[in-house]
Motif scaffolding. Structure first.
Motif, PDB file in Angstrom:
ATOM      1  N   THR A  38       0.815  -1.172   0.141  1.00 28.53           N
ATOM      2  CA  THR A  38       0.241   0.003   0.109  1.00 28.53           C
ATOM      3  C   THR A  38       0.862   1.394   0.035  1.00 28.53           C
ATOM      4  O   THR A  38       1.789   1.232   0.599  1.00 28.53           O
ATOM      5  N   THR A  39       0.517   2.170  -0.668  1.00 31.54           N
ATOM      6  CA  THR A  39       1.317   3.707  -0.560  1.00 31.54           C
ATOM      7  C   THR A  39       0.429   4.448   0.517  1.00 31.54           C
ATOM      8  O   THR A  39      -0.775   4.569   0.438  1.00 31.54           O
ATOM      9  N   VAL A  75       6.579   9.864   0.390  1.00 30.37           N
ATOM     10  CA  VAL A  75       5.817   8.938  -0.084  1.00 30.37           C
ATOM     11  C   VAL A  75       6.419   7.506   0.025  1.00 30.37           C
ATOM     12  O   VAL A  75       7.705   7.210  -0.058  1.00 30.37           O
ATOM     13  N   ARG A  77       5.922   3.010   0.660  1.00 32.82           N
ATOM     14  CA  ARG A  77       5.274   1.681   0.510  1.00 32.82           C
ATOM     15  C   ARG A  77       5.529   0.971   1.578  1.00 32.82           C
ATOM     16  O   ARG A  77       6.389   1.010   2.437  1.00 32.82           O
ATOM     17  N   SER A  97      -3.290   6.517   4.205  1.00 31.96           N
ATOM     18  CA  SER A  97      -3.195   5.598   2.899  1.00 31.96           C
ATOM     19  C   SER A  97      -3.942   6.235   1.596  1.00 31.96           C
ATOM     20  O   SER A  97      -4.949   6.928   1.698  1.00 31.96           O
ATOM     21  N   GLY A 185       2.908   6.667  -8.957  1.00 32.65           N
ATOM     22  CA  GLY A 185       3.326   6.188  -7.818  1.00 32.65           C
ATOM     23  C   GLY A 185       4.337   7.203  -7.195  1.00 32.65           C
ATOM     24  O   GLY A 185       4.761   6.758  -5.801  1.00 32.65           O
ATOM     25  N   GLU A 243      -0.262  11.204  -4.600  1.00 33.79           N
ATOM     26  CA  GLU A 243       1.079  11.155  -4.690  1.00 33.79           C
ATOM     27  C   GLU A 243       1.714  11.495  -6.050  1.00 33.79           C
ATOM     28  O   GLU A 243       2.706  12.182  -6.322  1.00 33.79           O
TER      29      GLU A 243
END
Length: 495
Positions: A38-39, A75, A77, A97, A185, A243
């Motif tokens: 998840t970002t 940012v 992950r 999230s 991303g 993002e």
């Protein structure tokens, strides 16, 4: 379409000139872990650096994939299902999230332009063969402007969108490749294949309106003397994640761009509510990126949206989130805004059709809309004037299926915004010393005022849409809810 997506009623043309593009391959899925990969956006306190936040990210089993220390945003992950709670602590202001926080891009009808029409048989590069179909350009005095100043090559407009076809004959010479990138991303990738379109030609169409070359082929842009940079923020599924937008604004600032065009909204919520715990970290991160880029001289131009909403008053939203189960949110106040369109310092643009009246779909609002510009109005009759699909905006297209270039019509505030961005590029070409704030004011001060139409505005539908489906009431005087300060004018900013 009822929401603020970049609505377009015409998509890629079948005209093909030039070769196709190779499509970049996908990213391999992450290895299996405790939770989905998840970002997250992790924010340090305002004005603080990100080192303490980065340490907490590592301790919470997260990986920093992009660090924007200038604004205190990371940012990240992570596959840790408890990441949000584990990362909280000293050095972390807020975290959110971004899973599911994306806005799907929709495409629509196609109107083809024949190859014979697209090539000037006289070989006179000053005569664009399709310019006669560009009703939008004379509406904002583009021919008169070009006689004075068609733009300077050192002025770059960032097109935050789905990518730009670098092989298009009307755009190949217009792209600042050294300033183009993918921001998918939240991470930059400057390889040419990364910032070319893969599933949508929306960005290619927008770029043509801004700066298509005067070269005896196809169409002419508002500012053919400037350059455009592809800043890809729309992924292959058609989503715009926050993002990617933050990355795009920061990239524009660091690359010295003077203008960006933003024909989208961020997050699946049509209105981003600052007092909503789910949305506030996104709002704060985007605001920081916008403020930073504005301090670097970047003017952001954005579409008002295609919901026919009065953005200055309370709104009931029954269609969000548009990638999940919609929730009915009633009487949303001014704390809930279109992002980035209603963010401070962003020039918000409504749309008009060929008659110069507000397009049936265009959102509006006194004090929200700064200016208006041609966006097309193809599905309705306005005050008895017949309308056809060619009453959309003609520009450059890229067929992502056949991987060929062409020209075609689209409509929406997505199409009005790049007209204003192109005029802004002409303005800064003629007056290079302007700050972003001065440039914003100059666009309004040089616009041609349009008075409110009398009474309730309700175009007669060609396609049945229910009684009063597109009612809208204009309020205000010289600066009003439909048109803001008025129609942008290319000649006024350069003469």
């Amino acid at each position: 379409m009822k929401n603020l997506r970049r609505k377009t009623l015409a998509a890629a043309s079948a005209v093909t000139l030039g070769v196709g593009l190779a499509v970049a391959g996908g990213v391999a899925p992450a290895a299996a872990a405790a939770g989905p990969d998840t970002t997250f956006l992790v924010l340090a306190p305002q004005g603080a650096k990100t080192d303490k936040a980065a340490a907490r990210v590592a301790a919470a089993n997260g990986t920093v994939v992009a660090s924007y220390d200038q604004i205190g945003v990371l940012v990240v992950r992570s596959t840790n299902p408890d990441f949000v709670t584990d990362v909280a602590g000293a050095g972390v202001d807020s975290v959110a999230s971004t899973a599911g926080l994306g806005t799907a891009l929709e495409e629509g009808e196609t109107l083809e332009v024949s190859a014979a029409e697209a090539v000037n048989t006289t070989a006179d590069p000053t005569k664009e063969p399709l310019f006669g179909q560009q009703w939008d350009m004379p509406m904002i005095d583009v021919p008169q402007a070009h006689a004075v100043n068609a733009g300077r090559a050192d002025v770059v407009v960032g097109v935050l969108d789905s990518g730009i076809s670098s092989s298009h004959p009307d755009l190949a010479s217009q792209i600042a490749k050294n300033k183009s990138t993918s921001c998918l991303g939240g991470v930059t990738d400057t390889t040419e294949s990364a910032w070319n379109p893969t599933t949508s030609d929306h960005g290619t169409h927008v770029a043509g309106t801004i700066a298509a070359a005067v070269n005896g082929v196809g169409v002419a842009g508002v500012a053919p003397g400037v350059k455009v940079a592809a800043v890809k923020v729309v992924n292959d599924d058609g989503y715009i994640f926050p993002e990617a937008a933050v990355c795009g604004f920061m990239w524009a600032a660091e690359q010295g761009m003077r203008v960006t065009n933003n024909s989208y909204y961020i997050d699946p919520w049509q209105l981003n509510c600052r007092n909503d715990a789910r949305q506030r970290p996104v709002w704060k991160a985007v605001q920081r990126a916008l403020r930073y880029s504005q301090s670097k001289g970047v003017l952001h131009v954005a579409s008002a949206g295609n919901s026919n909403w009065d953005l200055a008053h309370r709104i009931t939203d029954t269609g969000s989130p548009n990638n999940g189960t919609p929730e009915e949110r009633e009487n949303l106040t001014s704390s809930c805004l279109v992002l980035p369109g209603e963010a401070p310092g962003v020039v918000t643009v409504s749309a008009v059709g060929p008659t110069g009246e507000k397009s049936y779909y265009s959102s509006y609002g006194q004090g929200v809309v700064e200016v208006t510009a041609p966006g097309g109005d193809t599905r309705f009759r306005t005050r008895g004037v017949s309308s056809t699909l060619s009453d959309g905006i003609l520009s450059t297209t890229y067929n992502t299926t056949t991987k060929t270039n062409g020209w075609g019509y689209k409509q929406g505030t997505s199409m009005s915004s790049p007209h204003a961005a192109g005029v802004a590029a002409l303005a800064v070409s003629a007056h290079p010393g302007m700050t972003s704030g001065q440039l914003s004011a100059f666009l309004g001060n040089t616009a041609e005022a349009i008075a409110c139409p009398g009474g309730v505005y309700n175009p007669v539908p060609l396609i049945a849409a229910g009684p009063n489906a597109y009612d809208a009431t204009c309020s205000g005087g010289q600066r009003n809810g439909f048109y803001g300060a008025g129609m942008v004018n290319a000649y006024n900013v350069v003469k």
